[in-house]
Design a protein around this motif. Structure first.
Motif, PDB file in Angstrom:
ATOM      1  N   PRO A 260       0.980  -0.788   0.165  1.00 52.96           N
ATOM      2  CA  PRO A 260       0.601  -0.306  -0.227  1.00 52.96           C
ATOM      3  C   PRO A 260       0.877   1.307   0.108  1.00 52.96           C
ATOM      4  O   PRO A 260       2.260   1.514   1.140  1.00 52.96           O
TER       5      PRO A 260
ATOM      6  N   SER B  73      -7.216  -6.426   0.326  1.00 48.91           N
ATOM      7  CA  SER B  73      -6.206  -5.040   0.224  1.00 48.91           C
ATOM      8  C   SER B  73      -6.487  -4.103  -0.103  1.00 48.91           C
ATOM      9  O   SER B  73      -6.876  -3.732   1.281  1.00 48.91           O
ATOM     10  N   SER B  74      -7.320  -3.853  -0.654  1.00 51.03           N
ATOM     11  CA  SER B  74      -8.200  -2.595  -1.089  1.00 51.03           C
ATOM     12  C   SER B  74      -8.893  -2.191  -0.356  1.00 51.03           C
ATOM     13  O   SER B  74      -9.140  -1.136   0.374  1.00 51.03           O
TER      14      SER B  74
ATOM     15  N   ALA C  69      -7.534  -1.367   3.097  1.00 53.28           N
ATOM     16  CA  ALA C  69      -6.582   0.081   2.900  1.00 53.28           C
ATOM     17  C   ALA C  69      -8.429   1.063   3.245  1.00 53.28           C
ATOM     18  O   ALA C  69      -7.870   2.369   4.179  1.00 53.28           O
TER      19      ALA C  69
ATOM     20  N   THR D 272      -1.754  -7.284   4.945  1.00 49.29           N
ATOM     21  CA  THR D 272      -1.500  -6.293   3.148  1.00 49.29           C
ATOM     22  C   THR D 272      -1.059  -5.241   3.318  1.00 49.29           C
ATOM     23  O   THR D 272      -0.419  -4.598   2.351  1.00 49.29           O
TER      24      THR D 272
ATOM     25  N   ALA E 298      -1.925  -2.725   5.409  1.00 52.49           N
ATOM     26  CA  ALA E 298      -2.835  -1.691   5.186  1.00 52.49           C
ATOM     27  C   ALA E 298      -2.446  -1.065   6.919  1.00 52.49           C
ATOM     28  O   ALA E 298      -2.004   0.604   6.927  1.00 52.49           O
TER      29      ALA E 298
END
Length: 234
Positions: A45, A155-156, A159, A195, A197
């Motif tokens: 990220p 992962s998105s 975030a 991830t 994040a």
């Protein structure tokens, strides 16, 4: 009786393999210490510092972290913090450090009855000092809003869930300024990096308060997110 109390009054069993005789047996302790290495999630990220960990999140390390974090085996903080201290020392290369734990959600604190990452940071700093290393732990981060459970999120989604979620406490700003005048590396720490994040958001909040954050360190990193290009110290 709590799990922590049972660890005191019953013969211990290894948290990594369930063998009798020790909280963590010699074989599992070696796997837990692993090989400290740079294991940055791929893709990483934005804003994630160089990311190091003691080992990968599998086998004995995974079982020990879960037992400590979710099943009340708080005595495991000591071997886990030892692994964290080893990874930190390898990552910063001799510099004085201040370890900043990522903040736990209030609901998680209530459910677990302890703050696992804050305790690991404090113990890891103590182990480094015992070895003659200038090290401190500083819980200067706090949540500024509620965060949803990260389990099962992509992962998105992680975030987005963590965007602008942390802040530096008012008292923490002065502490960070003092640590940086002393030339300490500000190291953000967690138990597991998946991830990246959480560590990226913690680093963003620290930078917003004027801190430089060159390194993030965790006890373990998930194997599926390791980059094959960065799985050895450089």
């Amino acid at each position: 009786m709590t799990t922590a109390l049972l660890d005191l009054v019953l013969p211990p069993r290894c948290a990594g393999c369930d063998a009798p005789g020790a909280l963590v047996c010699a074989r599992c302790a070696a796997e837990l210490r692993g090989e400290p290495a740079r294991r940055t999630p791929d893709p990483a990220p934005p804003g994630l510092p160089e990311c190091w960990s003691a080992t990968v999140y599998s086998g004995p390390a995974r079982r020990a972290i879960l037992a400590y974090k979710e099943r009340g085996r708080t005595a495991l903080a000591h071997p886990l913090a030892g692994a964290l201290a080893l990874a930190t020392g390898t990552a910063v290369g001799g510099r004085p450090v201040v370890l900043v734990p990522v903040p736990s959600a209030r609901a998680a604190l209530r459910r677990r009855g302890h703050d696992p990452v804050a305790r690991l940071a404090a113990l890891a700093a103590a182990y480094l000092r015992a070895a003659g290393w200038p090290a401190e732990a500083a819980g200067v981060l706090a949540q500024r809003r509620r965060i949803a459970d990260q389990a099962g999120l992509s992962s998105s989604q992680r975030a987005a869930n963590l965007a602008a979620a942390y802040r530096v406490t008012p008292g923490g700003i002065g502490l960070l300024e003092g640590f940086q005048r002393e030339g300490r590396a500000v190291v953000v720490v967690d138990d597991v990096v998946t991830t990246g994040a959480t560590l990226a958001e913690a680093a963003r909040a620290l930078r917003a308060a004027g801190a430089r954050v060159p390194v993030a360190v965790a006890v373990a990193a998930t194997r599926r997110r390791e980059s094959s290009r960065t799985d050895h110290p450089v």
